[in-house]
Design a protein around this motif. Structure first.
Motif, PDB file in Angstrom:
ATOM      1  N   LEU A 116     -26.605 -13.379  13.790  1.00  0.00           N
ATOM      2  CA  LEU A 116     -25.526 -13.120  12.795  1.00  0.00           C
ATOM      3  C   LEU A 116     -26.036 -13.263  11.332  1.00  0.00           C
ATOM      4  N   PHE A 117     -27.015 -14.142  11.136  1.00  0.00           N
ATOM      5  CA  PHE A 117     -27.292 -14.109   9.700  1.00  0.00           C
ATOM      6  C   PHE A 117     -29.038 -14.464   9.633  1.00  0.00           C
ATOM      7  N   SER A 118     -29.292 -14.198   8.428  1.00  0.00           N
ATOM      8  CA  SER A 118     -31.028 -14.517   8.036  1.00  0.00           C
ATOM      9  C   SER A 118     -31.124 -15.390   7.095  1.00  0.00           C
ATOM     10  N   SER A 119     -32.284 -16.275   7.357  1.00  0.00           N
ATOM     11  CA  SER A 119     -32.356 -17.472   6.129  1.00  0.00           C
ATOM     12  C   SER A 119     -32.622 -16.568   5.051  1.00  0.00           C
ATOM     13  N   GLU A 120     -32.992 -15.379   4.921  1.00  0.00           N
ATOM     14  CA  GLU A 120     -33.211 -14.655   3.688  1.00  0.00           C
ATOM     15  C   GLU A 120     -31.964 -14.622   2.697  1.00  0.00           C
ATOM     16  N   THR A 121     -30.798 -14.838   3.478  1.00  0.00           N
ATOM     17  CA  THR A 121     -29.490 -14.686   2.616  1.00  0.00           C
ATOM     18  C   THR A 121     -28.806 -15.870   2.494  1.00  0.00           C
ATOM     19  N   LYS A 122     -29.387 -17.036   2.919  1.00  0.00           N
ATOM     20  CA  LYS A 122     -28.903 -18.462   2.883  1.00  0.00           C
ATOM     21  C   LYS A 122     -29.082 -19.040   1.641  1.00  0.00           C
ATOM     22  N   TYR A 123     -28.175 -19.909   1.064  1.00  0.00           N
ATOM     23  CA  TYR A 123     -28.270 -20.553  -0.297  1.00  0.00           C
ATOM     24  C   TYR A 123     -27.331 -21.619  -0.270  1.00  0.00           C
ATOM     25  N   THR A 175     -26.893 -27.352   6.907  1.00  0.00           N
ATOM     26  CA  THR A 175     -26.445 -27.448   5.659  1.00  0.00           C
ATOM     27  C   THR A 175     -27.330 -27.402   4.826  1.00  0.00           C
ATOM     28  N   ASP A 176     -28.482 -28.157   5.041  1.00  0.00           N
ATOM     29  CA  ASP A 176     -29.554 -28.320   3.767  1.00  0.00           C
ATOM     30  C   ASP A 176     -30.917 -27.559   4.460  1.00  0.00           C
ATOM     31  N   GLU A 177     -30.619 -26.874   5.674  1.00  0.00           N
ATOM     32  CA  GLU A 177     -31.891 -26.297   6.300  1.00  0.00           C
ATOM     33  C   GLU A 177     -32.661 -25.306   5.507  1.00  0.00           C
ATOM     34  N   LYS A 178     -34.078 -25.175   5.363  1.00  0.00           N
ATOM     35  CA  LYS A 178     -34.687 -24.277   4.424  1.00  0.00           C
ATOM     36  C   LYS A 178     -35.868 -23.260   5.152  1.00  0.00           C
ATOM     37  N   THR A 179     -35.680 -23.591   6.731  1.00  0.00           N
ATOM     38  CA  THR A 179     -36.801 -23.024   7.554  1.00  0.00           C
ATOM     39  C   THR A 179     -36.430 -21.313   7.627  1.00  0.00           C
ATOM     40  N   PRO A 180     -37.393 -20.657   7.688  1.00  0.00           N
ATOM     41  CA  PRO A 180     -37.094 -19.258   7.789  1.00  0.00           C
ATOM     42  C   PRO A 180     -36.870 -18.830   9.076  1.00  0.00           C
ATOM     43  N   GLY A 181     -35.946 -17.927   9.208  1.00  0.00           N
ATOM     44  CA  GLY A 181     -35.684 -17.591  10.605  1.00  0.00           C
ATOM     45  C   GLY A 181     -34.301 -16.914  10.652  1.00  0.00           C
ATOM     46  N   VAL A 182     -33.886 -16.581  11.822  1.00  0.00           N
ATOM     47  CA  VAL A 182     -32.623 -15.846  11.951  1.00  0.00           C
ATOM     48  C   VAL A 182     -31.704 -16.928  12.714  1.00  0.00           C
ATOM     49  N   TYR A 183     -30.482 -17.032  12.268  1.00  0.00           N
ATOM     50  CA  TYR A 183     -29.452 -17.723  12.657  1.00  0.00           C
ATOM     51  C   TYR A 183     -28.540 -16.945  13.767  1.00  0.00           C
ATOM     52  N   ARG A 184     -28.151 -17.305  15.100  1.00  0.00           N
ATOM     53  CA  ARG A 184     -27.819 -16.844  16.182  1.00  0.00           C
ATOM     54  C   ARG A 184     -26.491 -17.523  16.669  1.00  0.00           C
ATOM     55  N   CYS A 185     -25.566 -16.808  17.214  1.00  0.00           N
ATOM     56  CA  CYS A 185     -24.243 -17.467  17.589  1.00  0.00           C
ATOM     57  C   CYS A 185     -24.590 -18.400  18.629  1.00  0.00           C
ATOM     58  N   ASP A 204     -33.373 -19.816  14.882  1.00  0.00           N
ATOM     59  CA  ASP A 204     -34.405 -19.258  15.784  1.00  0.00           C
ATOM     60  C   ASP A 204     -35.533 -19.142  14.822  1.00  0.00           C
ATOM     61  N   ALA A 205     -36.071 -20.163  14.493  1.00  0.00           N
ATOM     62  CA  ALA A 205     -37.173 -20.258  13.366  1.00  0.00           C
ATOM     63  C   ALA A 205     -38.457 -19.174  13.617  1.00  0.00           C
ATOM     64  N   LYS A 206     -38.758 -18.739  12.481  1.00  0.00           N
ATOM     65  CA  LYS A 206     -40.071 -17.841  12.708  1.00  0.00           C
ATOM     66  C   LYS A 206     -41.245 -18.625  12.855  1.00  0.00           C
TER      67      LYS A 206
END
Length: 131
Positions: A54-61, A37-47, A128-130
């Protein structure tokens, strides 16, 4: 995208009870209780069910909704959207296109160019953190 098909017994053996409830039974975790919910780590969110990106941290808000929120999926075709008339309301459910795992819902009240808010259960994701 290749479809992943497993028996109910296989899913139950691979997922925790909470993961099974969300991904296979379209459950929902409690608001503000999820790990991302409050995660700010850059990376990719996988199923969590199949590992699909599925999602990139770049589009998370921070939507303030209590669930991880994204403005768009990582790529076209990685999620599918279905009308969900459960719980006395009409929503749009989001599922993993590869394994058909329930992820959450999408709403047309997000920021930016898309105007969309993909409201996703942390339980259905792996970050999947960068490096």
């Amino acid at each position: 995208m290749e479809k992943i098909q497993k028996t109910d017994a296989e899913w139950r053996a691979e997922l925790t009870p909470e993961e099974y409830h969300v991904l296979r039974e379209a459950g929902t975790e409690r608001a503000f209780a999820g790990a991302y919910t409050d995660e700010k780590t850059p990376g990719v969110y996988r199923c969590k069910g199949c590992g699909a990106e599925l999602f990139s941290s770049e589009t998370k808000y921070d939507s303030g909704s209590g669930w991880p929120s994204f403005t768009s999926p990582a790529a076209d075709g990685v999620v599918v959207e279905n009308v969900d008339d459960s719980h006395g309301m009409r929503r749009v459910e989001v599922r993993c296109a590869a394994c058909d795992g329930h992820l959450g819902h999408v709403f047309p009240d997000g920021p930016g160019e898309t105007g969309m808010r993909y409201c996703i259960n942390s339980t259905s994701l792996d970050l999947d953190a960068k490096a």
